[in-house]
Write a protein that holds these residues in place. Structure first.
Motif, PDB file in Angstrom:
ATOM      1  N   ILE A 215      87.348  49.828 -13.936  1.00 51.12           N
ATOM      2  CA  ILE A 215      87.365  50.643 -13.191  1.00 51.12           C
ATOM      3  C   ILE A 215      88.613  50.637 -12.485  1.00 51.12           C
ATOM      4  CG2 ILE A 215      86.275  52.049 -11.223  1.00 51.12           C
ATOM      5  CD1 ILE A 215      84.452  51.720 -14.001  1.00 51.12           C
ATOM      6  N   THR A 216      89.302  51.799 -12.521  1.00 49.95           N
ATOM      7  CA  THR A 216      90.693  51.716 -11.758  1.00 49.95           C
ATOM      8  C   THR A 216      90.646  52.959 -11.070  1.00 49.95           C
ATOM      9  OG1 THR A 216      91.842  52.990 -13.574  1.00 49.95           O
ATOM     10  CG2 THR A 216      91.826  50.469 -13.821  1.00 49.95           C
ATOM     11  N   PRO A 217      91.882  53.280 -10.025  1.00 48.57           N
ATOM     12  CA  PRO A 217      91.890  54.422  -9.334  1.00 48.57           C
ATOM     13  C   PRO A 217      92.158  55.548 -10.291  1.00 48.57           C
ATOM     14  CG  PRO A 217      93.118  52.712  -8.410  1.00 48.57           C
ATOM     15  CD  PRO A 217      92.606  52.185  -9.636  1.00 48.57           C
ATOM     16  N   ALA A 218      92.812  55.442 -11.411  1.00 47.22           N
ATOM     17  CA  ALA A 218      93.130  56.460 -12.497  1.00 47.22           C
ATOM     18  C   ALA A 218      91.557  56.842 -13.145  1.00 47.22           C
ATOM     19  CB  ALA A 218      94.034  55.661 -13.607  1.00 47.22           C
ATOM     20  N   ASN A 219      90.840  56.162 -13.101  1.00 46.12           N
ATOM     21  CA  ASN A 219      89.612  56.662 -13.907  1.00 46.12           C
ATOM     22  C   ASN A 219      88.192  56.745 -12.819  1.00 46.12           C
ATOM     23  OD1 ASN A 219      88.324  54.031 -13.864  1.00 46.12           O
ATOM     24  ND2 ASN A 219      89.365  53.452 -15.908  1.00 46.12           N
TER      25      ASN A 219
ATOM     26  N   GLU B 229      87.422  58.884 -10.629  1.00 46.44           N
ATOM     27  CA  GLU B 229      86.802  60.046 -10.258  1.00 46.44           C
ATOM     28  C   GLU B 229      86.050  60.675 -11.478  1.00 46.44           C
ATOM     29  OE1 GLU B 229      86.354  61.868  -7.347  1.00 46.44           O
ATOM     30  OE2 GLU B 229      87.573  60.337  -6.500  1.00 46.44           O
ATOM     31  N   ALA B 230      86.593  60.135 -12.674  1.00 48.37           N
ATOM     32  CA  ALA B 230      85.892  60.813 -13.808  1.00 48.37           C
ATOM     33  C   ALA B 230      84.630  60.086 -14.039  1.00 48.37           C
ATOM     34  CB  ALA B 230      86.970  60.206 -15.191  1.00 48.37           C
ATOM     35  N   ALA B 231      84.673  58.674 -13.593  1.00 51.38           N
ATOM     36  CA  ALA B 231      83.440  58.128 -13.625  1.00 51.38           C
ATOM     37  C   ALA B 231      82.269  58.274 -12.523  1.00 51.38           C
ATOM     38  CB  ALA B 231      83.789  56.515 -13.389  1.00 51.38           C
ATOM     39  N   LEU B 232      82.860  58.774 -11.500  1.00 52.93           N
ATOM     40  CA  LEU B 232      81.923  59.336 -10.601  1.00 52.93           C
ATOM     41  C   LEU B 232      81.410  60.552 -11.055  1.00 52.93           C
ATOM     42  CD1 LEU B 232      83.968  58.136  -7.439  1.00 52.93           C
ATOM     43  CD2 LEU B 232      81.711  57.392  -8.286  1.00 52.93           C
ATOM     44  N   ALA B 233      81.972  61.535 -11.676  1.00 51.38           N
ATOM     45  CA  ALA B 233      81.593  62.787 -12.211  1.00 51.38           C
ATOM     46  C   ALA B 233      80.698  62.794 -13.418  1.00 51.38           C
ATOM     47  CB  ALA B 233      82.696  63.458 -12.645  1.00 51.38           C
ATOM     48  N   LEU B 234      80.325  61.590 -14.006  1.00 47.01           N
ATOM     49  CA  LEU B 234      79.515  61.547 -15.311  1.00 47.01           C
ATOM     50  C   LEU B 234      78.026  61.876 -14.782  1.00 47.01           C
ATOM     51  CD1 LEU B 234      80.728  58.162 -16.538  1.00 47.01           C
ATOM     52  CD2 LEU B 234      80.866  60.255 -17.727  1.00 47.01           C
ATOM     53  N   ARG B 235      77.539  62.608 -15.676  1.00 46.43           N
ATOM     54  CA  ARG B 235      76.086  62.997 -15.485  1.00 46.43           C
ATOM     55  C   ARG B 235      75.376  63.159 -16.640  1.00 46.43           C
ATOM     56  NH1 ARG B 235      77.819  62.553 -10.915  1.00 46.43           N
ATOM     57  NH2 ARG B 235      77.764  64.091  -9.292  1.00 46.43           N
ATOM     58  N   VAL B 236      73.934  62.615 -16.620  1.00 49.25           N
ATOM     59  CA  VAL B 236      73.076  62.754 -17.688  1.00 49.25           C
ATOM     60  C   VAL B 236      72.620  63.708 -17.831  1.00 49.25           C
ATOM     61  CG1 VAL B 236      72.771  60.263 -18.037  1.00 49.25           C
ATOM     62  CG2 VAL B 236      71.364  61.405 -16.386  1.00 49.25           C
TER      63      VAL B 236
END
Length: 155
Positions: free
Chosen positions: A12-16, A18-25
Motif C-alpha cells: 500500500i502506497t500513497p499512489a494506490n 485511494e484505489a484500495a479504499l474505493a474497492l467494493r464487493v
C-alpha cells in the motif's frame, strides 16, 4: 493485440491508497468482509502482525488482501497462527482468478516465513466465501471464532 499482464501484489502506497479504499464487493457479500479502510486501520495499529497488499492487474487495483502473522490465537502463547485476514476483490473483477491468485501469494509468503499452515475464517451464508475456500483446498474445522468458521490449508 495487447497482452494482459499477470496480476501481482503491491504494498500500500500513497499512489494506490485511494484505489484500495474505493474497492467494493457485491452488496450481498458485504456481510462477509470489512471495508478496506478498517483493514488498513488494523494494519496501522498492528504493523508487526499485518501484511496488507493490493492486487494489481493490468495497471489497476482490482483487490486487497491482508495476511496475519504470528497471532496469539488464545492470548496465552499456546496457539500462535498465521493466515489470511482479509480478502476483497472488486465486484466487477470477481470470477477472474484474482482471489485465487491472492490466496496463493499469501500461502507462498507464509511458506517463505517457515509456516506450515494457513488459517482463514469466514462467515457462512448464501453469498459467503465458504465454497471459494473449500475449492482452494482449505479444510473446514469444527472451530468457530466470533461466529466465523475456521479453515486451514496445509502448506
Amino acid at each position: 493485440m495487447t497482452t494482459a499482464r499477470a496480476p501481482r501484489l503491491e504494498k500500500i502506497t500513497p499512489a494506490n491508497l485511494e484505489a484500495a479504499l474505493a474497492l467494493r464487493v457485491r452488496p450481498e457479500q458485504e456481510f462477509a468482509v470489512d471495508p478496506v479502510a478498517h483493514s488498513l486501520a488494523e494494519a496501522y495499529v498492528r504493523p508487526d502482525k499485518a501484511w496488507p497488499r493490493v492486487i494489481v492487474a493490468d495497471g489497476r487495483v482490482v483487490g486487497f488482501v491482508m495476511a496475519f502473522l504470528d497471532i496469539d490465537w488464545r492470548d496465552d502463547g499456546t496457539d500462535v497462527r498465521s493466515g489470511l485476514w482479509r480478502l476483497t476483490v472488486a465486484a466487477e473483477e470477481q470470477g477472474k482468478g484474482y482471489g485465487r491468485f491472492a490466496v496463493t501469494e499469501v500461502a507462498e509468503e507464509l511458506r517463505r516465513r517457515g509456516k506450515k499452515t494457513l488459517h482463514v475464517t469466514w462467515h457462512r451464508g448464501e453469498h459467503g466465501p465458504e465454497d471459494f475456500y473449500l475449492t482452494l483446498g482449505f479444510e473446514k474445522t469444527a472451530e468457530k471464532v466470533d461466529e466465523e468458521h475456521v479453515g486451514i490449508l496445509r502448506l
